[in-house]
Design an enzyme around this catalytic site. Structure first.
Site, PDB file in Angstrom:
ATOM      1  N   HIS A  97       0.822  -1.210   0.000  1.00 36.96           N
ATOM      2  CA  HIS A  97       0.000   0.000   0.000  1.00 36.96           C
ATOM      3  C   HIS A  97       0.859   1.265   0.000  1.00 36.96           C
ATOM      4  O   HIS A  97       2.028   1.255   0.415  1.00 36.96           O
ATOM      5  CB  HIS A  97      -0.906   0.017   1.230  1.00 36.96           C
ATOM      6  N   GLU A 201      -2.221  -7.300   7.479  1.00 36.72           N
ATOM      7  CA  GLU A 201      -0.965  -7.143   8.210  1.00 36.72           C
ATOM      8  C   GLU A 201      -1.019  -7.927   9.520  1.00 36.72           C
ATOM      9  O   GLU A 201      -2.058  -8.495   9.870  1.00 36.72           O
ATOM     10  CB  GLU A 201      -0.724  -5.645   8.460  1.00 36.72           C
TER      11      GLU A 201
END
Length: 334
Positions: A97, A201
């Site tokens: 990202h 994550e």
């Protein structure tokens, strides 16, 4: 109290079989130990694809008219065509990202203070980083990826992903949208990403890694598909326990098993996080290669189904937040 990592035990989709993953090296600069990850610019180096011949060139490109990507695509096609039923190859495009507000906060406060104090909060009163959004710099990084794909699709013959998967965290949902929306894609390969819980994550403690609700994702990203079984509220994030590195690798291995057993696509896009991509690389037997925010790494993966129970692995327990050994609040200036 439950342990976040216990939700992701390293189970196999087969009772007496498992999939062994290896990285096929020699095709991308990123799998070469001589390549410096901190200085690598994927957008200036054709995603790292190495200029080289393939043993399929004579049949596919005898007049030397095809691009490097076109010849590589045909080479991978031949690998799969000549493989048996227990062997398959995929090319994974793994993108991190763009910069998020949590990245800025960690840089500002320093990692020790971030890990022991600030990451446990939703924000600092000025900036919020719970399920962190991307910054203006993060938007620009995603647009660099968009520009790369636009040019590579138009002029370099890069194969568009056939499948798109994204972490459920907002910074990945938005990065995927900025990267791939509006590209001139083949009609048979539209941008229709699937939100995957396991692609997130490391889980726990850090509020930036606590996802938003399913309803919020559906409302704000209505064109995205959400995988079956996706809970309304985050069922895995805990405020006092954080997933261990070995548990994260096991979780991402489970994600790979899911994709490789249910998706026939050869060219696959993952939009994820630094830690998750690092765990994917470890599960794939790839060298360590740290991505900057907005970075992309491709990997040619060989997946072989082995007809015996999987080898045992040791999964470390989750950890608590470290004790602060520094003053987490910087002294006022001026």
């Amino acid at each position: 109290m439950s342990d976040a990592s216990s939700h992701f035990t390293p189970s196999s989709p087969f009772h007496q079989k498992y999939i062994n993953y290896t990285t096929v090296t020699g095709f991308f600069l990123q799998d070469d130990p001589a390549t410096n990850a901190s200085a690598f610019n994927y957008s200036m180096l054709n995603l790292g694809l190495i200029e080289r011949p393939y043993d399929t060139d004579d049949e596919y490109d005898p007049q030397h008219e095809k691009t490097q990507w076109q010849r590589f695509e045909h080479y991978v096609f031949r690998l799969n065509r000549q493989s048996g039923r227990h062997l398959q190859y995929k090319v994974l495009f793994m993108g991190r990202h763009g910069e998020g507000y949590h990245n800025v906060a960690e840089s500002f406060y320093g990692t020790p203070a971030w890990d022991c104090y600030w990451s446990l909060l939703d924000g600092n009163g000025t900036v919020e980083w719970a399920d962190a959004r991307i910054t203006e710099k993060g938007v620009a990084q995603a647009l660099v990826a968009h520009a790369f794909w636009k040019e590579a699709l138009a002029n370099k013959g890069i194969p568009a992903p056939e499948s798109y998967y994204t972490s459920p965290l907002v910074r990945c949902l938005e990065t995927a949208k900025l990267t791939f929306s509006g590209l001139k894609l083949p009609s048979r390969r539209p941008f229709k990403p699937v939100v995957k819980e396991l692609l997130r994550e490391a889980i726990g403690i850090h509020t930036c890694d606590r996802r938003s609700s399913k309803s919020w994702i559906q409302e704000n990203y209505p064109d995205y598909a959400i995988e079956a079984g996706f809970a309304e509220e985050d069922p895995f994030w805990l405020p006092d326990l954080r997933e261990s590195n070995t548990a994260q690798v096991a979780r991402l291995k489970k994600l790979l098993d899911d994709v490789f057993t249910t998706d026939d696509s050869t060219w696959v896009s993952f939009t994820s996080h630094s830690g998750a991509i690092g765990s994917l690389l470890k599960a794939l037997g790839h060298r360590t290669f740290s991505l900057q925010t907005g970075g992309v790494i491709p990997v040619l993966v060989k997946a072989e189904t082995i007809g015996c129970p999987p080898p045992t692995s040791s999964i470390q327990p989750s950890t608590t937040a470290p004790t602060c050994t520094v003053n987490p609040t910087p002294a006022p200036t001026g």
